[in-house]
Design an enzyme around this catalytic site. Structure first.
Site, PDB file in Angstrom:
ATOM      1  N   ASP A  58      -1.266  -6.139  -0.477  1.00 54.18           N
ATOM      2  CA  ASP A  58      -1.390  -5.504   0.835  1.00 54.18           C
ATOM      3  C   ASP A  58      -2.837  -5.051   0.999  1.00 54.18           C
ATOM      4  O   ASP A  58      -3.345  -4.293   0.155  1.00 54.18           O
ATOM      5  CB  ASP A  58      -0.501  -4.248   0.807  1.00 54.18           C
ATOM      6  CG  ASP A  58       0.231  -4.003   2.091  1.00 54.18           C
ATOM      7  OD1 ASP A  58       0.007  -4.733   3.059  1.00 54.18           O
ATOM      8  OD2 ASP A  58       1.060  -3.071   2.099  1.00 54.18           O
TER       9      ASP A  58
ATOM     10  N   LYS B  39      -1.458  -9.331   2.660  1.00 50.14           N
ATOM     11  CA  LYS B  39      -0.697  -8.904   3.843  1.00 50.14           C
ATOM     12  C   LYS B  39      -1.581  -8.005   4.689  1.00 50.14           C
ATOM     13  O   LYS B  39      -2.317  -7.169   4.145  1.00 50.14           O
ATOM     14  CB  LYS B  39       0.577  -8.157   3.434  1.00 50.14           C
ATOM     15  CG  LYS B  39       1.377  -7.641   4.643  1.00 50.14           C
ATOM     16  CD  LYS B  39       2.786  -7.212   4.271  1.00 50.14           C
ATOM     17  CE  LYS B  39       2.903  -5.813   3.759  1.00 50.14           C
ATOM     18  NZ  LYS B  39       2.398  -4.767   4.677  1.00 50.14           N
TER      19      LYS B  39
ATOM     20  N   ASP C 250       0.837  -1.207   0.000  1.00 49.40           N
ATOM     21  CA  ASP C 250       0.000   0.000   0.000  1.00 49.40           C
ATOM     22  C   ASP C 250       0.873   1.260   0.000  1.00 49.40           C
ATOM     23  O   ASP C 250       0.354   2.375  -0.107  1.00 49.40           O
ATOM     24  CB  ASP C 250      -1.024  -0.014   1.143  1.00 49.40           C
ATOM     25  CG  ASP C 250      -0.382  -0.052   2.519  1.00 49.40           C
ATOM     26  OD1 ASP C 250       0.853  -0.126   2.611  1.00 49.40           O
ATOM     27  OD2 ASP C 250      -1.140   0.001   3.518  1.00 49.40           O
ATOM     28  N   SER C 251       2.203   1.080   0.053  1.00 46.42           N
ATOM     29  CA  SER C 251       3.113   2.217  -0.151  1.00 46.42           C
ATOM     30  C   SER C 251       2.912   2.815  -1.540  1.00 46.42           C
ATOM     31  O   SER C 251       3.361   3.928  -1.807  1.00 46.42           O
ATOM     32  CB  SER C 251       4.572   1.788   0.027  1.00 46.42           C
ATOM     33  OG  SER C 251       4.872   0.712  -0.840  1.00 46.42           O
TER      34      SER C 251
ATOM     35  N   GLU D  87       9.291  -4.565  10.406  1.00 43.96           N
ATOM     36  CA  GLU D  87       9.700  -3.242   9.905  1.00 43.96           C
ATOM     37  C   GLU D  87      10.262  -2.364  11.020  1.00 43.96           C
ATOM     38  O   GLU D  87       9.607  -2.157  12.058  1.00 43.96           O
ATOM     39  CB  GLU D  87       8.506  -2.546   9.211  1.00 43.96           C
ATOM     40  CG  GLU D  87       8.902  -1.164   8.663  1.00 43.96           C
ATOM     41  CD  GLU D  87       7.951  -0.588   7.631  1.00 43.96           C
ATOM     42  OE1 GLU D  87       7.016  -1.288   7.199  1.00 43.96           O
ATOM     43  OE2 GLU D  87       8.174   0.592   7.255  1.00 43.96           O
TER      44      GLU D  87
ATOM     45  N   GLU E  88      -1.564  -5.665   8.559  1.00 46.42           N
ATOM     46  CA  GLU E  88      -0.679  -5.068   9.563  1.00 46.42           C
ATOM     47  C   GLU E  88      -1.210  -5.318  10.974  1.00 46.42           C
ATOM     48  O   GLU E  88      -2.413  -5.264  11.212  1.00 46.42           O
ATOM     49  CB  GLU E  88      -0.566  -3.554   9.331  1.00 46.42           C
ATOM     50  CG  GLU E  88       0.160  -3.201   8.046  1.00 46.42           C
ATOM     51  CD  GLU E  88       0.438  -1.704   7.897  1.00 46.42           C
ATOM     52  OE1 GLU E  88       0.183  -0.928   8.845  1.00 46.42           O
ATOM     53  OE2 GLU E  88       0.911  -1.309   6.814  1.00 46.42           O
TER      54      GLU E  88
END
Ligand code: KIV
Length: 258
Positions: free
Chosen positions: A83, A113, A44-45, A182, A115
């Site tokens: 993501d 993915k 999602d970056s 991270e 978080e």
């Protein structure tokens, strides 16, 4: 031979490092895949590196599906992970199943993915894996929580270190096939990597992880403000600017002839 989640686990055992990079479109994905990248993450970056947002929060599930489908069309060998964006999975396991299911069904992702490793997210990961959706976890600095955490290193105090360690173990026990670590201290990443049977993929987490991931725009020198732990291997901003300036000069001087 196509990369599978089983292969990633075998590579951890063989100590063969797992190469992971992000992609946001067909052209980039195809180059990464042809260069032998193992895991291609539609991170999602892309909200920041491809869509110009200040952080990852604004990108929508529809946008992630659109980009994931483009990436999938460019990949033959690598494992494509989508993501799940902010608010497309946190509300309930049912919503997470629906979003993750769309990533696999409509966009062709092979995994998703999510978080966080707090208890409700661990339960969600268990439900997703139970219905056959491979899930990559992500702990430490989780950018969807930027307004709570900022972008600073996580796991620095004893209390935070203990929490992140326990979250990673819980995600592994819930069935995650790999975990992104991270921006945490090397020593914490090393402890998690040694304890988990599944691969850890580090970003700003030191050399002891089972693999490393970078945002491809950072690696290529395309990001105006890369994080301090990112490494660029080429300055494409400079290369592209020079090429465009050369073209403009040729057009304006009448030298450009096809
Ligand atoms: O969105 C992303 O690119 C990521 C990587 C930094 C792991 O989550």
């Amino acid at each position: 031979m196509a990369v599978t989640i089983q292969k990633l686990r075998a590579w951890k055992e063989e100590k063969r490092a797992i190469v992971t990079l992000t992609a946001w479109d067909w052209a980039i994905a195809r180059l990464l895949d042809q260069a032998g990248v193992d895991v291609i993450l539609v991170g999602d970056s892309l909200a920041m590196v491809a869509l110009g947002h200040p952080n990852t929060l604004p990108v929508t599930l529809e946008e992630m599906l659109h980009h994931t489908a483009a990436v999938r069309r460019g990949v033959k060998r690598g494992l494509v992970v989508c993501d799940l964006p902010f608010l497309s999975y946190q509300e309930s396991p049912q919503i997470a199943i629906h979003s993750a299911g769309r990533a696999l069904k409509e966009a062709g992702a092979q995994a998703v993915k999510v978080e966080g490793g707090y208890p409700a997210m661990v339960a969600t990961v268990a439900q997703l894996t139970a219905i056959g959706i491979p899930v990559m976890g992500h702990v430490g600095l989780t950018p969807q929580s930027v307004h709570r955490l900022s972008y600073k290193q996580q796991g620095v105090t004893d209390q935070e270190e203990k929490r992140i360690y326990q979250e990673a173990i819980a995600l592994g026990e819930a069935g995650a096939f790999a975990i992104v670590l991270e921006h945490i201290p090397d020593s914490l990443a090393a402890r998690i990597t040694a304890r988990l049977p599944i691969p850890t993929i580090g970003i700003g987490a030191g050399p002891h992880c089972d693999g490393q991931v970078l945002v491809t725009a950072d690696l290529l020198g395309l990001s105006p403000h890369p994080p301090p732990f990112a490494k660029s291997y080429v300055n494409l901003r400079q290369v592209i600017t020079q090429a465009v300036e050369d073209f403009s000069t040729d057009v304006r001087s009448g030298k450009f002839i096809l």
